[in-house]
Design an enzyme around this catalytic site. Sequence first.
Site, PDB file in Angstrom:
ATOM      1  N   ASP A   1     -17.833  68.358 -43.103  1.00 19.22           N
ATOM      2  CA  ASP A   1     -16.775  68.312 -44.111  1.00 19.22           C
ATOM      3  C   ASP A   1     -16.901  69.536 -45.023  1.00 19.22           C
ATOM      4  O   ASP A   1     -17.996  69.916 -45.430  1.00 19.22           O
ATOM      5  CB  ASP A   1     -16.901  67.024 -44.940  1.00 19.22           C
ATOM      6  CG  ASP A   1     -15.655  66.727 -45.749  1.00 19.22           C
ATOM      7  OD1 ASP A   1     -14.961  65.741 -45.434  1.00 19.22           O
ATOM      8  OD2 ASP A   1     -15.359  67.482 -46.710  1.00 19.22           O
ATOM      9  N   ILE A   2     -15.777  70.102 -45.384  1.00 22.83           N
ATOM     10  CA  ILE A   2     -15.775  71.327 -46.199  1.00 22.83           C
ATOM     11  C   ILE A   2     -16.188  71.039 -47.650  1.00 22.83           C
ATOM     12  O   ILE A   2     -16.687  71.933 -48.339  1.00 22.83           O
ATOM     13  CB  ILE A   2     -14.375  71.998 -46.109  1.00 22.83           C
ATOM     14  CG1 ILE A   2     -14.447  73.478 -46.418  1.00 22.83           C
ATOM     15  CG2 ILE A   2     -13.347  71.309 -46.974  1.00 22.83           C
ATOM     16  CD1 ILE A   2     -13.190  74.234 -46.002  1.00 22.83           C
TER      17      ILE A   2
ATOM     18  N   ASN B   1     -10.824  55.783 -43.822  1.00 25.55           N
ATOM     19  CA  ASN B   1      -9.734  55.545 -44.768  1.00 25.55           C
ATOM     20  C   ASN B   1      -8.445  55.258 -44.006  1.00 25.55           C
ATOM     21  O   ASN B   1      -8.142  55.915 -43.013  1.00 25.55           O
ATOM     22  CB  ASN B   1      -9.535  56.776 -45.656  1.00 25.55           C
ATOM     23  CG  ASN B   1     -10.664  56.944 -46.649  1.00 25.55           C
ATOM     24  OD1 ASN B   1     -11.191  55.960 -47.162  1.00 25.55           O
ATOM     25  ND2 ASN B   1     -11.047  58.180 -46.916  1.00 25.55           N
TER      26      ASN B   1
ATOM     27  N   VAL C   1      -5.910  63.522 -45.322  1.00 20.65           N
ATOM     28  CA  VAL C   1      -5.476  64.180 -44.084  1.00 20.65           C
ATOM     29  C   VAL C   1      -4.954  63.115 -43.115  1.00 20.65           C
ATOM     30  O   VAL C   1      -5.714  62.222 -42.697  1.00 20.65           O
ATOM     31  CB  VAL C   1      -6.639  64.973 -43.445  1.00 20.65           C
ATOM     32  CG1 VAL C   1      -6.153  65.685 -42.186  1.00 20.65           C
ATOM     33  CG2 VAL C   1      -7.219  65.979 -44.434  1.00 20.65           C
TER      34      VAL C   1
ATOM     35  N   HIS D   1      -9.709  59.942 -38.595  1.00 15.40           N
ATOM     36  CA  HIS D   1     -11.054  60.506 -38.708  1.00 15.40           C
ATOM     37  C   HIS D   1     -11.983  59.494 -39.345  1.00 15.40           C
ATOM     38  O   HIS D   1     -11.578  58.696 -40.180  1.00 15.40           O
ATOM     39  CB  HIS D   1     -11.047  61.810 -39.508  1.00 15.40           C
ATOM     40  CG  HIS D   1     -10.500  61.674 -40.900  1.00 15.40           C
ATOM     41  ND1 HIS D   1      -9.142  61.683 -41.151  1.00 15.40           N
ATOM     42  CD2 HIS D   1     -11.098  61.525 -42.103  1.00 15.40           C
ATOM     43  CE1 HIS D   1      -8.945  61.549 -42.457  1.00 15.40           C
ATOM     44  NE2 HIS D   1     -10.123  61.441 -43.058  1.00 15.40           N
TER      45      HIS D   1
ATOM     46  N   HIS E   1     -15.618  59.342 -41.529  1.00  9.99           N
ATOM     47  CA  HIS E   1     -16.618  60.110 -42.278  1.00  9.99           C
ATOM     48  C   HIS E   1     -17.984  59.543 -41.913  1.00  9.99           C
ATOM     49  O   HIS E   1     -18.178  58.321 -41.958  1.00  9.99           O
ATOM     50  CB  HIS E   1     -16.441  59.916 -43.787  1.00  9.99           C
ATOM     51  CG  HIS E   1     -15.134  60.393 -44.335  1.00  9.99           C
ATOM     52  ND1 HIS E   1     -15.029  61.528 -45.108  1.00  9.99           N
ATOM     53  CD2 HIS E   1     -13.882  59.885 -44.241  1.00  9.99           C
ATOM     54  CE1 HIS E   1     -13.761  61.689 -45.470  1.00  9.99           C
ATOM     55  NE2 HIS E   1     -13.041  60.706 -44.965  1.00  9.99           N
TER      56      HIS E   1
HETATM   57  P1  5GP Z   1      -9.727  61.735 -46.192  1.00  9.81           P
HETATM   58  O1  5GP Z   1      -9.610  61.674 -47.680  1.00  9.81           O
HETATM   59  O2  5GP Z   1      -8.405  62.124 -45.545  1.00  9.81           O
HETATM   60  O3  5GP Z   1     -10.325  60.494 -45.589  1.00  9.81           O
HETATM   61  O4  5GP Z   1     -10.765  62.865 -45.886  1.00  9.81           O
HETATM   62  C1  5GP Z   1     -10.417  64.165 -45.535  1.00  9.81           C
HETATM   63  C2  5GP Z   1     -11.652  65.026 -45.608  1.00  9.81           C
HETATM   64  O5  5GP Z   1     -11.359  66.254 -44.982  1.00  9.81           O
HETATM   65  C3  5GP Z   1     -12.104  65.355 -47.048  1.00  9.81           C
HETATM   66  O6  5GP Z   1     -13.433  64.881 -47.244  1.00  9.81           O
HETATM   67  C4  5GP Z   1     -12.013  66.893 -47.117  1.00  9.81           C
HETATM   68  O7  5GP Z   1     -13.081  67.464 -47.841  1.00  9.81           O
HETATM   69  C5  5GP Z   1     -12.027  67.294 -45.656  1.00  9.81           C
HETATM   70  N1  5GP Z   1     -11.293  68.525 -45.353  1.00  9.81           N
HETATM   71  C6  5GP Z   1     -10.039  68.847 -45.783  1.00  9.81           C
HETATM   72  N2  5GP Z   1      -9.674  70.044 -45.282  1.00  9.81           N
HETATM   73  C7  5GP Z   1     -10.713  70.475 -44.502  1.00  9.81           C
HETATM   74  C8  5GP Z   1     -10.914  71.649 -43.698  1.00  9.81           C
HETATM   75  O8  5GP Z   1     -10.082  72.539 -43.593  1.00  9.81           O
HETATM   76  N3  5GP Z   1     -12.102  71.738 -43.024  1.00  9.81           N
HETATM   77  C9  5GP Z   1     -13.071  70.761 -43.117  1.00  9.81           C
HETATM   78  N4  5GP Z   1     -14.177  70.945 -42.416  1.00  9.81           N
HETATM   79  N5  5GP Z   1     -12.897  69.640 -43.862  1.00  9.81           N
HETATM   80  C10 5GP Z   1     -11.729  69.503 -44.544  1.00  9.81           C
END
Ligand code: 5GP
Length: 117
Positions: A33-34, A91, A100, A104, A106
């Site tokens: 994760d970024i 989520n 996103v 996915h 985590h």
């Molecule tokens: P969500 O809130 O959708 O469950 O989690 C999305 C995750 O994607 C977040 O923890 C966010 O930091 C990560 N994320 C968003 N954009 C990018 C990206 O471009 N690259 C990577 N590696 N992670 C990302």
Amino acid sequence: MKYDADNVFAKILRGEIPCRKVYEDDCALSFYDIHPKAKVHVLVISKGLFRDYADFIGHSTDDEIADFARAIIRTAEALNLTAPGYRVVLNTGRNSGQEVPHLHAHILGGESLANRL
Ligand code: 5GP
């Protein structure tokens, strides 16, 4: 709701945005994760185009569900998280805070999460 092919994980799957890969198989790709929320924070994304967990479970086969579940375990193994343990978060839906719109999981670990939700 329709799947949005412009989301960032779709771009990572197409190779349009780089990622730090941890694991890959026929059904999933895993990468760091970024913006990590634990010492180890890795995302497991499906290669199938599903918006979220509810969309996935509603529109996939039992084999696809089993393959994605296994990809999560394989990713944790690749990170040596099996013995110390880890948390899996999926989520889905309006109140989850999902950013996103691509399925996915985590994987969070590398430290104790016992006192953190
Ligand atoms: P969500 O809130 O959708 O469950 O989690 C999305 C995750 O994607 C977040 O923890 C966010 O930091 C990560 N994320 C968003 N954009 C990018 C990206 O471009 N690259 C990577 N590696 N992670 C990302």
